[in-house]
Design a protein around this motif. Structure first.
Motif, PDB file in Angstrom:
ATOM      1  N   SER A  36     -59.957 107.521  70.078  1.00 13.38           N
ATOM      2  CA  SER A  36     -58.870 107.542  68.753  1.00 13.38           C
ATOM      3  C   SER A  36     -59.739 108.772  68.035  1.00 13.38           C
ATOM      4  O   SER A  36     -59.008 109.515  67.821  1.00 13.38           O
ATOM      5  N   LYS A  37     -61.252 109.451  68.156  1.00 12.40           N
ATOM      6  CA  LYS A  37     -61.853 110.589  67.651  1.00 12.40           C
ATOM      7  C   LYS A  37     -61.311 111.710  68.446  1.00 12.40           C
ATOM      8  O   LYS A  37     -61.187 112.530  67.783  1.00 12.40           O
ATOM      9  N   SER A  38     -60.430 111.723  70.014  1.00 14.41           N
ATOM     10  CA  SER A  38     -59.872 112.498  70.297  1.00 14.41           C
ATOM     11  C   SER A  38     -58.419 113.342  70.016  1.00 14.41           C
ATOM     12  O   SER A  38     -58.138 114.069  69.446  1.00 14.41           O
ATOM     13  N   TYR A  39     -57.973 111.910  69.528  1.00 13.67           N
ATOM     14  CA  TYR A  39     -56.545 111.954  69.593  1.00 13.67           C
ATOM     15  C   TYR A  39     -56.240 112.860  67.540  1.00 13.67           C
ATOM     16  O   TYR A  39     -56.172 113.112  66.687  1.00 13.67           O
ATOM     17  N   ASP A  40     -57.745 112.107  66.845  1.00 12.42           N
ATOM     18  CA  ASP A  40     -57.991 113.220  65.685  1.00 12.42           C
ATOM     19  C   ASP A  40     -58.522 114.407  66.035  1.00 12.42           C
ATOM     20  O   ASP A  40     -57.891 115.025  64.938  1.00 12.42           O
ATOM     21  N   LEU A  41     -58.864 114.509  66.767  1.00 12.85           N
ATOM     22  CA  LEU A  41     -58.775 116.062  66.735  1.00 12.85           C
ATOM     23  C   LEU A  41     -57.810 116.960  66.779  1.00 12.85           C
ATOM     24  O   LEU A  41     -57.498 117.918  66.629  1.00 12.85           O
ATOM     25  N   VAL A  42     -56.900 116.460  68.199  1.00 11.62           N
ATOM     26  CA  VAL A  42     -55.502 116.795  68.417  1.00 11.62           C
ATOM     27  C   VAL A  42     -55.069 116.937  67.129  1.00 11.62           C
ATOM     28  O   VAL A  42     -54.668 118.320  66.911  1.00 11.62           O
TER      29      VAL A  42
END
Length: 150
Positions: free
Chosen positions: A120-126
């Motif tokens: 979830s955090k990595s998707y938000d970062l992208v």
């Protein structure tokens, strides 16, 4: 699934065979650009085990961004720019250190909540840093600053 080729391919194939993992481990040498998203969406975890050499360092690791966009939890070595890309949305292991990689894999495999949180955090970062919209906004702001400064 293992994707890629390299000098360690034969060693990897021998290890897979010795451990009788042939039925659950697949090696693909290459896929087309159009197949990347489908390939990524079938992964449980992406590992980028790059390591620095005298002549080369990982500059960006686009595959990390692609995996994050597919909500795949990521593990990357501490080589080159990988730690800066992963930031706090993945697990970083010591390059060329199999124990460090094994510990990182075990941590993600055994902790479903961690996999979900990092995905979830990595998707938000992208979305916020690497999407076309985010890059366009940064580019627009940059050129506005340049124009104001002249």
């Amino acid at each position: 699934t293992y994707l890629g080729t390299g000098s360690s391919k034969n060693i990897l194939e021998n290890q897979i065979s010795l451990m009788k993992l042939n039925k659950i481990v697949e090696i693909k040498e290459t896929i087309t650009h159009e197949q990347v998203a489908e390939f990524m969406q079938n992964l449980d975890i992406l590992v980028l085990p790059s390591f620095d050499t005298e002549k080369w360092r990982e500059q960006f690791g686009h595959v990390l961004i692609e995996a994050m966009a597919c909500k795949i939890p990521i593990i990357g070595s501490n080589a080159g720019e990988i730690p800066n890309i992963i930031s706090n949305v993945g697990i970083i292991f010591k390059q060329k250190n199999t124990s460090s990689l094994q510990n990182s894999l075990e941590e993600l495999i055994l902790n479903e909540k961690l996999r979900e949180t990092l995905s979830s955090k990595s998707y938000d970062l992208v979305l916020n840093k690497y999407s076309h919209k985010a890059i366009a906004k940064k580019t627009y702001n940059f050129w506005n600053e340049v124009v104001k400064g002249t």
